[in-house]
Design an enzyme around this catalytic site. Structure first.
Site, PDB file in Angstrom:
ATOM      1  N   ASP A  21      -0.146   0.770  -8.951  1.00 50.30           N
ATOM      2  CA  ASP A  21       0.076   0.128  -7.648  1.00 50.30           C
ATOM      3  C   ASP A  21      -0.979  -0.952  -7.375  1.00 50.30           C
ATOM      4  OD1 ASP A  21       1.222  -0.274  -5.175  1.00 50.30           O
ATOM      5  OD2 ASP A  21       1.026   1.801  -4.511  1.00 50.30           O
TER       6      ASP A  21
ATOM      7  N   ASP B  74       9.244  -1.223  -1.082  1.00 47.94           N
ATOM      8  CA  ASP B  74       8.930  -0.029  -0.297  1.00 47.94           C
ATOM      9  C   ASP B  74      10.053   0.279   0.679  1.00 47.94           C
ATOM     10  OD1 ASP B  74       6.584   0.829  -1.342  1.00 47.94           O
ATOM     11  OD2 ASP B  74       5.302  -0.205   0.091  1.00 47.94           O
TER      12      ASP B  74
HETATM   13  C1  DGJ Z   1       2.586   1.406  -1.888  1.00 43.93           C
HETATM   14  C2  DGJ Z   1       3.713   1.782  -2.788  1.00 43.93           C
HETATM   15  O1  DGJ Z   1       4.671   0.778  -2.835  1.00 43.93           O
HETATM   16  C3  DGJ Z   1       4.293   3.111  -2.328  1.00 43.93           C
HETATM   17  O2  DGJ Z   1       5.401   3.442  -3.109  1.00 43.93           O
HETATM   18  C4  DGJ Z   1       3.231   4.163  -2.398  1.00 43.93           C
HETATM   19  O3  DGJ Z   1       2.873   4.365  -3.739  1.00 43.93           O
HETATM   20  C5  DGJ Z   1       2.041   3.751  -1.572  1.00 43.93           C
HETATM   21  N1  DGJ Z   1       1.570   2.450  -1.917  1.00 43.93           N
HETATM   22  C6  DGJ Z   1       0.907   4.745  -1.746  1.00 43.93           C
HETATM   23  O4  DGJ Z   1      -0.230   4.333  -1.136  1.00 43.93           O
END
Ligand code: DGJ
Length: 730
Positions: free
Chosen positions: A479, A549
């Site tokens: 991430d 997201d």
């Molecule tokens: C952003 C990501 O896109 C989410 O799927 C998740 O992993 C969060 N970060 C966790 O902090």
């Protein structure tokens, strides 16, 4: 036939890829000019040569010839300062302060195959016969400068890749101010510009508008390719549709700051340039040093946007993505992020994993919150060791508990970041990107590690590798959750500070290369607050990206449709999540959520232990269906049928290479009074084959399905509906 031909007499290069031709000429006093890019011609005789005439206020490099001006000449790598008033592809500064260059053709070489780009991601070949490469050397004797332009044509793809390498062959330091990867000067302006703007939770929305006089373009100065713009632009003819017409597409294989722009000049020519964003960039080039630009993939299609996308998909699946998983079916995963956020323990994880196993899910992914003292987003990034209070028996024990449920174990990292509240930051406060005497702006309570530094990269490789080699991990989610501010590095001298953002990308690519090579059995999925770094650069290292997201099925129609313009279906992570949806609070059926998510790389992201019996049955059906058909979805050809950007309905289909099997997905957003009774005409089938439409138990010819179509059942009622047809050759 693919190949590169140089006509010594006419001084013309003719490059041909699968069905594409590209031509250039060495003109006048050895300037390299652009003649053509488009549909393939067998031989290039120059039937439409450049025309020269004296045009007011367009100066002449050679006073003897008032008809020749660089301002009116289509060029391959235009420069600044000597009669071209449009935006240049590159610019350097000499020690005497001048910023002018005068590059001329010096020599060229034609080679079989395609070489690697040093330190940068790029498309590749497995056999030298798959491609041919032309390297053209330009030189400026005054500056002590050589620029090597590299062009590769592929035998099996309508693709030409380009990049430039700038070399200091003199004795003084040069400063690169601008170094774009490619430039094309079209001798016309009758185009529409297509690009993919967005935002967090709303990535890659399709935009299309006619070109107008002057500059227009997109960029990122955020230190990542970004949610806001994607490093892709295309010029389409006005009448170009999904299936017909010409389109010229550019996609930069790079994950940092970029610029992609079109400039329509006074004579209705269009200059397209793409590359690293020159804004806040410069690069010191000492004697005998070389700067390599990223690669740009240029795709030509005369069969609309659909064919353009299929070319990108095919090339990226086969000759950009690498590793064990490139050709392997991807597992169905369950991720605990939207199920628990930071609030979990080993028992909860085990329960979710066990529920997943029962429902046919194959991989459990433990998201954020397992390390340091991380109970919320204010701490611990940079401390990649287990959170002992939350997981007292350690990560290995947890992974084994998950594996005992007959599920693979995957783990989340955010290796590029550091929290101020972390052991790493307390020990090394200068390891983050920052500028002296300025505050360090936080975003999601975090700072960015300075990946332009080798010591930082080494430490992160060490920490991440320690976990990957001590815990049975099959999958990693990588991430990255903020954009760059106060971009500066403590190690670089003042005259090199503007190199930081690009050096960061080189460091990141090196770290990704090392880790993915050291752990070849691990499936890596990249992520950046959803799809904020969904680009071809990262796909070279990690064959999947978390698309957004925003997991709402309706929002996802547009996000996945837009993403599919460039990026393969198999690269798109897409999950079924809970309702009301956590991002937009919409309620959609489990079936609709499943149909949208299985139009990509299927996963789940909700507390499976809370599903009703009915929902469990639905999920079981989905996972069984997906397992049966995932090869077709992940590796088949993709055809867009109805666009969510144009109406209430969306449809797309997958067909295998042999054209013996197809899945057709139809989605309707809102129920309407007097709704039209719809039919859908299919694409990509073999007109001569007969197919059984399994839902109907009826056999039709591929031609009938394409020209007459299938009717959408009128009894799917209410908002947010989906329907799937399965077709098989009989
Ligand atoms: C952003 C990501 O896109 C989410 O799927 C998740 O992993 C969060 N970060 C966790 O902090």
């Amino acid at each position: 036939m693919m190949g590169i031909h140089f006509d010594e007499q006419k001084k013309i290069f003719h490059l041909s890829a699968k069905d594409t031709s590209y031509a250039m000429e060495i003109l006048k006093e050895n300037y390299l000019v652009h003649l053509y890019w488009g549909k393939k011609v067998q031989s290039f005789g120059n039937s439409n040569p450049l025309q020269f005439l004296d045009r007011a206020f367009s100066g002449n490099p050679n006073k003897e010839d008032r008809t020749f001006s660089l301002d009116t000449t289509p060029q391959e790598y235009p420069q600044y300062g000597n009669t071209d008033f449009r935006k240049p592809a590159f610019q350097i500064q000499l020690e005497n302060g001048s910023t002018i260059t005068d590059l001329r053709y010096k020599s060229h070489e034609i080679k079989q195959g395609k070489e690697k780009l040093l330190g940068l991601p790029a498309t590749y070949v497995e056999d030298a016969k798959e491609a041919e490469t032309l390297e053209i050397l330009l030189e400026d004797l005054v500056a002590g400068l050589e620029v090597k332009l590299t062009y590769t044509v592929f035998a099996d793809y309508n693709v030409i890749t380009r990049s430039a390498a700038i070399k200091n062959v003199g004795t003084e330091n040069l400063k690169i101010l601008r170094a774009l990867s490619a430039n094309i000067d079209f001798r016309e302006a009758d185009f529409e510009l297509i690009h993919l703007p967005g935002a967090w939770g709303k990535e890659r929305q399709v935009e299309r508008q006619p070109l107008r006089p002057g500059l227009q373009g997109i960029e990122s100065a955020r230190g990542a390719s970004s949610h806001q713009h994607n490093p892709f632009i295309a010029l389409a003819r006005k009448n170009t549709t999904e299936d017909f017409g010409e389109v010229f597409a550019f996609n930069l294989v790079y994950s940092g700051n970029f610029l992609a722009q079109a400039e329509v000049d006074q004579f209705q020519n269009t200059r397209v340039t793409i590359g690293i964003n020159p804004f806040d960039f410069s690069w010191k080039l000492g004697p005998s040093e070389t700067f390599q630009t990223p690669e740009v993939v240029m795709t030509y299609s005369d069969q609309g946007l659909g064919e353009m996308s299929r070319t990108f998909h095919e090339l990226y699946r086969n000759r950009l993505c690498r590793g064990t998983y490139r050709d392997k079916e991807r597992p169905i995963l369950i991720n605990n992020w939207e199920a628990t956020y930071f609030d979990f323990n080993a028992e909860k994880i085990e329960e979710i994993a066990a529920a997943g196993q029962e429902l046919g899910i194959e991989l459990f992914v433990l998201d954020d919150g397992w390390f340091g003292k991380r109970d919320n987003d204010t701490s611990s990034l940079g401390d990649w060791f287990v959170h002992e209070e939350k997981l007292p028996n350690g990560l290995k024990e947890l992974a084994e508990r998950v594996e005992n449920c007959d599920m693979q174990f995957g783990l989340w990292f955010e290796p590029e970041m550091v929290s101020v509240d972390s052991d790493l930051y307390r020990k090394h406060p200068d390891w983050c990107l920052h500028v002296p005497n300025r505050r360090k702006s936080e975003s999601r309570n975090q700072l960015i590690l300075d990946f332009s530094r080798e010591d930082v990269c080494e430490e992160i490789i060490k920490q991440v590798s320690a976990i990957l080699s001590s815990v049975p991990i099959s999958y990693v989610k990588w991430d990255m959750n903020r954009h760059m501010t106060e971009i500066g590095s403590a190690l670089l001298p003042s005259d090199q500070q503007r190199e930081t953002a690009h050096r960061y990308m080189l460091g990141l690519y090196k770290v990704m290369e090392e880790i993915t090579t050291a752990f070849p059995h691990i499936l890596f999925e990249s992520c950046s607050g959803g799809g904020g770094r969904f680009d071809a650069g990262i796909l070279y290292y990690m064959p999947q990206t978390w698309t957004s997201d925003n997991t709402d099925a309706i929002s996802r129609l547009k996000i996945q449709y837009g993403t599919s313009l460039v990026y393969p279906i198999v690269s798109m992570g897409s999950h079924v999540s809970a309702v009301p949806n956590h991002q937009v609070h919409r309620i959609t059926s489990i079936e609709m959520r499943g149909d949208v998510a299985m139009s990509g790389n299927l996963g789940y992201e909700l507390d499976l232990t809370k599903l009703t019996e009915e929902e469990k049955e639905a999920v079981k059906k989905q996972t069984a269906f997906y397992k049966e058909h995932r090869h077709l979805i992940q590796f088949g050809d993709f055809y867009r049928l109805l666009s969510p950007f144009e109406g209430n309905e969306t449809a797309w289909l997958f067909v295998n290479k042999e054209k013996t099997e197809s899945l057709v997905f139809y989605f309707r957003v809102l129920a309407e009074p007097a709704a039209p009774l719809r039919s859908i005409r299919l694409k990509g089938l073999d007109a001569k084959k007969k197919y059984i439409v399994e839902n109907l138990g009826q056999v039709y010819g591929g031609d009938e399905l394409a020209y007459v179509g299938l009717s959408v059942p009128h009894d799917i009622q209410g908002d947010f509906q989906s329907y799937v047809w399965h077709l098989k050759e009989v």
